[in-house]
Write an enzyme that holds these catalytic residues in place. Structure first.
Site, PDB file in Angstrom:
ATOM      1  N   ASP A   1      41.717  30.009  66.403  1.00  0.00           N
ATOM      2  CA  ASP A   1      41.338  29.010  65.390  1.00  0.00           C
ATOM      3  C   ASP A   1      41.559  29.601  64.007  1.00  0.00           C
ATOM      4  O   ASP A   1      41.090  30.703  63.719  1.00  0.00           O
ATOM      5  CB  ASP A   1      39.855  28.623  65.526  1.00  0.00           C
ATOM      6  CG  ASP A   1      39.601  27.697  66.706  1.00  0.00           C
ATOM      7  OD1 ASP A   1      40.557  27.032  67.159  1.00  0.00           O
ATOM      8  OD2 ASP A   1      38.452  27.647  67.166  1.00  0.00           O
TER       9      ASP A   1
ATOM     10  N   ASP B   1      38.743  33.656  65.972  1.00  0.00           N
ATOM     11  CA  ASP B   1      38.596  32.762  64.815  1.00  0.00           C
ATOM     12  C   ASP B   1      38.860  33.513  63.516  1.00  0.00           C
ATOM     13  O   ASP B   1      38.360  34.633  63.330  1.00  0.00           O
ATOM     14  CB  ASP B   1      37.159  32.209  64.769  1.00  0.00           C
ATOM     15  CG  ASP B   1      36.720  31.589  66.083  1.00  0.00           C
ATOM     16  OD1 ASP B   1      37.173  30.479  66.388  1.00  0.00           O
ATOM     17  OD2 ASP B   1      35.935  32.232  66.812  1.00  0.00           O
TER      18      ASP B   1
ATOM     19  N   ASP C   1      37.927  32.642  72.272  1.00  0.00           N
ATOM     20  CA  ASP C   1      39.049  32.492  71.345  1.00  0.00           C
ATOM     21  C   ASP C   1      38.901  33.543  70.255  1.00  0.00           C
ATOM     22  O   ASP C   1      37.993  34.387  70.317  1.00  0.00           O
ATOM     23  CB  ASP C   1      39.053  31.072  70.733  1.00  0.00           C
ATOM     24  CG  ASP C   1      37.863  30.832  69.814  1.00  0.00           C
ATOM     25  OD1 ASP C   1      36.991  31.710  69.672  1.00  0.00           O
ATOM     26  OD2 ASP C   1      37.802  29.743  69.222  1.00  0.00           O
TER      27      ASP C   1
END
Ligand code: GTP
Ligand code: MN
Ligand code: MN
Length: 372
Positions: free
Chosen positions: A296, A206, A204
């Site tokens: 995120d 962040d 992902d």
């Protein structure tokens, strides 16, 4: 043959936060084997065993050279009997029978596939396996009730299991910066997680967002999310609002590592530009117009920024070890919000990561050396 050969005996401190662990791992075969056992323990709900294997793997990641003999490991901490047996097997025969059997096991493969769906945790995966669901096909066919996150996870399964590259992370960063700049001029966006540690790929991307004037960041997340949504960048999002109140809460719940910032778990719809991405194009049809990427977002008040930065840069084991060091060696409590000193009964302020390491009596370790 062995008599004349000089073999280095390694030694390394026992907490990962005392060590410099770069991405240059000289013992990848060993650490891959131990990491697989850690993963299996975690997927089986045995978190204690998982941490033990993670610590063993991390100790080997910090060594300056490949290990060739068990006798070199006398000064290396965190190696229990089970880990040593696996290491011995790999050194002697190139592989561990236990690890190879695990790799092939139907249950492990199913746990990996099912928890590979965003929104599906160990419990749900275990329940489905109990019901005979081992593959995505079986999951789609038997149609158990899925929540919103799981539906998004299943829909974008391939994209979300394809590593995110640095160029893609930069493209996401540009979008997040545009969003933050538009809804809160002066907001500062910092790339955190694995990319801040120098990794080339991640599962992902962040980000930590703050504003130099304390308080201006309050309520930022909903505005950010609605800007992103209105511009068509969101395939999924779930926002948690801030519930951290230092004065009210105090150190009463020190063990919790669940932080209480405004945060958002999301799936971005990232346009794929020609010349970037395209890794998934695989030949047919040319590059797709977009791909799904897990993102995120965390918002922190500037007074807590250094703690949030340290707490969200990782690695996960490095963070865990920092908290363990703080508690066991310093009688302090470290979170992503603050550092509390039980001896002095007060919070220790910091405006940089360097200051936090100093409070903890640790040598400063830069992000690129936190890859434990
Ligand atoms: P990849 O994304 O796989 O490349 O690795 P990563 O190191 O970026 O992992 P991840 O994105 O899962 O987490 C990034 C950092 O955020 C890690 O240091 C985690 O410990 C931290 N983190 C993740 N979830 C939480 C949480 O709920 N609370 C806190 N305080 N930290 C978290
Ligand atoms: Mn990450
Ligand atoms: Mn993350």
């Amino acid at each position: 043959e062995q008599q004349t050969e000089e073999v280095e005996v390694f030694s390394t401190p026992s907490y990962a936060c005392q060590r410099r662990t770069t991405l240059d791992n000289h013992n990848a075969v060993l650490t891959d084997a131990l990491s697989l056992l850690a993963e299996n323990a975690e997927l089986s709900g045995e978190d204690g065993r998982g941490v033990a294997f993670r610590r063993a793997a991390a100790a080997l990641k910090a060594l300056p050279l490949p290990v060739t003999r068990l006798t070199q490991l006398g000064g290396v901490p965190c190696l229990g009997g089970h880990s040593l047996r696996v290491i011995k097997d790999v050194l002697e025969s190139g592989a561990s029978p236990e690890v190879e059997a695990l790799r092939r096991s139907e249950r492990f493969k199913a746990l990996k596939v099912l928890t590979g769906i965003f929104g599906v945790g160990v419990k749900t995966a275990g329940r489905w396996i109990g019901e005979g669901i081992l593959t995505l096909r079986q999951l789609r066919d038997s149609g158990p009730t899925l929540n919103r996150a799981q539906r998004a996870g299943l829909r974008h399964y391939d994209d979300l299991n394809r590593p995110v590259g640095r160029a893609e992370a930069a493209a996401v960063a540009a979008v997040v910066e545009a969003a933050a700049g538009s809804v809160l001029p002066g907001a500062r966006v910092t790339l955190i997680g694995g990319f801040r540690r120098g990794k080339q790929t991640g599962h992902d991307v962040d980000f930590l967002i703050t504003h130099p004037e304390e308080g201006r960041e309050a309520g930022l997340m909903p505005k950010l999310v609605s800007w992103l949504d209105s511009q068509g960048f969101l395939l999924y999002q779930k926002t948690n609002s801030n519930s951290y109140l230092e004065a009210a809460e105090g150190p009463a719940r020190p063990a919790s590592n669940m932080d209480r910032f405004e945060r958002c778990f999301s799936v971005f719809k990232l346009p794929e530009e020609a010349g970037r991405g395209g890794a998934g194009a695989g030949g047919e049809g040319g590059p797709r117009p977009w791909r799904a990427v897990r993102v995120d977002l965390v918002v922190s008040p500037v007074s807590q920024f250094a703690f949030a930065l340290l707490g969200w840069t990782g690695s996960k084991l490095f963070e865990r070890e920092l908290r363990r060091w703080a508690g066991h060696e310093m009688n302090m409590c470290l979170s992503s919000h603050a550092l509390y000193d039980h001896r002095q009964s007060r919070y220790l302020r910091a405006s940089s990561e360097e200051e936090i390491f100093a409070h903890l009596g640790l040598e400063y370790i830069p992000p690129s050396e936190r890859n434990a």
